[in-house]
Design a protein around this motif. Sequence first.
Motif, PDB file in Angstrom:
ATOM      1  N   ALA A 150       0.911  -1.104  -0.071  1.00 30.88           N
ATOM      2  CA  ALA A 150      -0.041   0.126   0.034  1.00 30.88           C
ATOM      3  C   ALA A 150       0.807   1.200   0.017  1.00 30.88           C
ATOM      4  N   PRO A 151       0.554   2.243  -0.786  1.00 28.11           N
ATOM      5  CA  PRO A 151       1.540   3.511  -0.951  1.00 28.11           C
ATOM      6  C   PRO A 151       0.953   4.440   0.143  1.00 28.11           C
ATOM      7  N   THR A 204      -2.870   5.402   1.917  1.00 24.62           N
ATOM      8  CA  THR A 204      -3.968   4.385   1.553  1.00 24.62           C
ATOM      9  C   THR A 204      -4.786   4.193   3.072  1.00 24.62           C
ATOM     10  N   PRO A 238       5.335   3.811   3.326  1.00 20.35           N
ATOM     11  CA  PRO A 238       4.806   2.498   2.489  1.00 20.35           C
ATOM     12  C   PRO A 238       5.755   1.493   2.540  1.00 20.35           C
ATOM     13  N   ASP A 252       2.361  10.484  -9.019  1.00 23.70           N
ATOM     14  CA  ASP A 252       2.699   8.850  -8.316  1.00 23.70           C
ATOM     15  C   ASP A 252       4.094   8.684  -8.691  1.00 23.70           C
ATOM     16  N   VAL A 268       1.974  -0.570  -5.091  1.00 27.61           N
ATOM     17  CA  VAL A 268       0.673  -0.813  -6.034  1.00 27.61           C
ATOM     18  C   VAL A 268       0.244   0.473  -6.327  1.00 27.61           C
ATOM     19  N   ARG A 308      -2.568   3.168  -8.166  1.00 29.40           N
ATOM     20  CA  ARG A 308      -3.642   3.723  -7.687  1.00 29.40           C
ATOM     21  C   ARG A 308      -4.962   3.086  -7.845  1.00 29.40           C
ATOM     22  N   TYR A 312      -5.413  -0.024  -8.265  1.00 25.58           N
ATOM     23  CA  TYR A 312      -5.480  -1.271  -7.601  1.00 25.58           C
ATOM     24  C   TYR A 312      -5.396  -1.153  -5.870  1.00 25.58           C
ATOM     25  N   ARG A 313      -5.396  -0.184  -5.447  1.00 27.24           N
ATOM     26  CA  ARG A 313      -5.268  -0.006  -3.986  1.00 27.24           C
ATOM     27  C   ARG A 313      -6.275  -0.819  -3.098  1.00 27.24           C
ATOM     28  N   ASP A 314      -7.659  -0.890  -3.709  1.00 26.38           N
ATOM     29  CA  ASP A 314      -8.723  -1.689  -3.159  1.00 26.38           C
ATOM     30  C   ASP A 314      -8.570  -2.906  -3.369  1.00 26.38           C
ATOM     31  N   PRO A 350      -5.552  -5.291  -3.994  1.00 27.57           N
ATOM     32  CA  PRO A 350      -4.069  -5.642  -4.189  1.00 27.57           C
ATOM     33  C   PRO A 350      -3.750  -6.952  -4.469  1.00 27.57           C
TER      34      PRO A 350
END
Length: 653
Positions: free
Chosen positions: A132-133, A136, A217, A249, A265, A267, A269-271, A273
């Motif tokens: 996670a960046p 998140t 992160p 990013d 990851v 943006r 695909y943050r929800d 991974p």
Amino acid sequence: MRSLAHSVVLALAVGLLSACGGSPKPAPRPRAPDADAVRRDVPSVLRDTIGAQATLTGAEPVLISGYGFVVGLNGTGGGDVPGPIRSVMERELTFMGVGREVGPFAGVSPTELLSDPNTAVVLVTAAIPAGAPKGTRFDVQIDTVPGSSTTSLEGGRLYTTRLFRGLVRPNSPSTEAIAEAKGTLFINPFADPAQQDSDAKPRTTGRILNGGAVLKPDKAVIALDTPSHSRVRAAADAINERFPRGRGDEPVARGRNEELIEIIVPRDYRDKPDEFFALLMKIRVDSSFPDAAAQRYVRALRDEPELSEELALCLEALGPSAIPHIRSMYSYPEVRPRLAAITAGAKLGDLTTKGDLEDLATNGPPGLRPSALRLMGALPTDPSVNEFLRDQLDARALDVRIAAYEALLARNDPRITRRKLGDKFLIETVPSAEPMVYVTMQKAPKIVLFGEDLGVRRPVFASVWDDRLMVSSENENQPIRVFYRDYRGERVLTAEIKPLLTELVEYLAHTTTPEEPAPGLDLSYSEVVGALAVMLRKGVASAAFVPETDRLQLELIRAQQTEMGAERPETAPDDSADLDDADEDAPGDLPRTAAADRPETPAAAEDEPADAVAQPGAARKRQYVVPLAPPTGQQAAPADGKPPKKSTRPTPY
């Protein structure tokens, strides 16, 4: 003269040897041969992917924790905290500014604040999504510490808490915080907040939905089996080409040495991974000649159908260049490769999958229908896609309706209206002919109303929490009157509102401030959800109440009703039958009659509604084995002697 020349040459040779050290350089020591490259047992068609040549680490959630401080309790906290934890919290409160001459804690020492019965020390734990960046958001778990005298966390709010890697201990060495958490606690919504000692509902644990945020992160790492600078560079370039970075990013992949590639990851695909990492490992190290690779994967779909799911990821990893080659598989007669091709095409944005997805969403196995609708949410802009999804908002199965709503939300459908109620939760309205109230219990807190202008019944009378909250109207021409007696300070509030469910929800949650002076009860999200569940059961509105836990339970049931998770034919009972041919109200189907009119609808008791999803129990098992369509001009011989059903589809689902 010749003799003299030989002497000169010999002298020069001796001089050069002296300048170089006087003796010839010794032969180098023998070195052990390099270790053989790691050999992985993977199918030949997958050998050029990153997953066949490297190992991914750091793709699992990271456990974090810390001690936090909760305020706003109704005398249910206390200062009886174990000594080592108390010392840690005194230092933490000092770090937060307690005891300074100015600020909200001016004139109060950490010791005095910890002894206040309206506060509590808690253990905060969470799992950061893999890779996670920074920034998140994630849910956090709140528990009273062992040995604490706190009896309830109802109404509490967590102050900003630093979270550290692993399970925190009072005397553990100081490390750098990698996340923080804060916010209002979400306690069991189906318990009366005032009855803290008279029932068995747990109140010493809770959650804060989306209450955590990543500060530092924790990147995932790809380690090549055979170190090589050129291959690290090629793999990183292929990853960044497939997942181009957005403005501001970081690049998704960054090579660190001849062996390691750091991954963050993206943006989008943050929800999800897990989906990102599965796709990442199917990217080709050498990204040249994508058309040839797509043709090879399509041939493998036909020849090796057992690899269908992996090949679908490989095709998706190629990007849009794979679409022309995948289309030939949309009408393939074998189910598994066909579904893999449709899935890959839909995720790549191929609008020609629309017809197949619509057929799967309406005629496919129950477990695949929601997935088909969610795939439609990723298709390019097309009004006909949105129109089909809106029709599915009236479906009988609640998982289908919710999947259609989520797909429309992903497409930013203008028919979904949204309003944020302070920092508490979102209220959304979805057009639907079948009234339903859906509430989330993880991630972003939301109350979703299925049905525009969902009205409150009149006349009506409903009481909640031992008559401390009452809603009434004597006839259909009168507004809705709301009465509330706050158990915390015994304040009494009354108001008249419009006969709309949105107005009622907003009044329950609204906090009156100088900037927004409208009246409101200032209830928390969990209190609003609990009150709403009881009101709907008592007939305040003609709508079914569906908490997210019921939807998740239904998904587990539906997982057994797909082609992919099928029973083996030799273990299936002889009298198996299709669940679609069973009772009309199948598991997860919403009754056409309003929830308030049927005794079997959710919320069988005032303080805790029953599950909205019926257990399958004695329902007949589904026959999962589906024969392939016979060749053109032939008819399959039926085993039961009955004439075969006609079908225009190449594959019966």
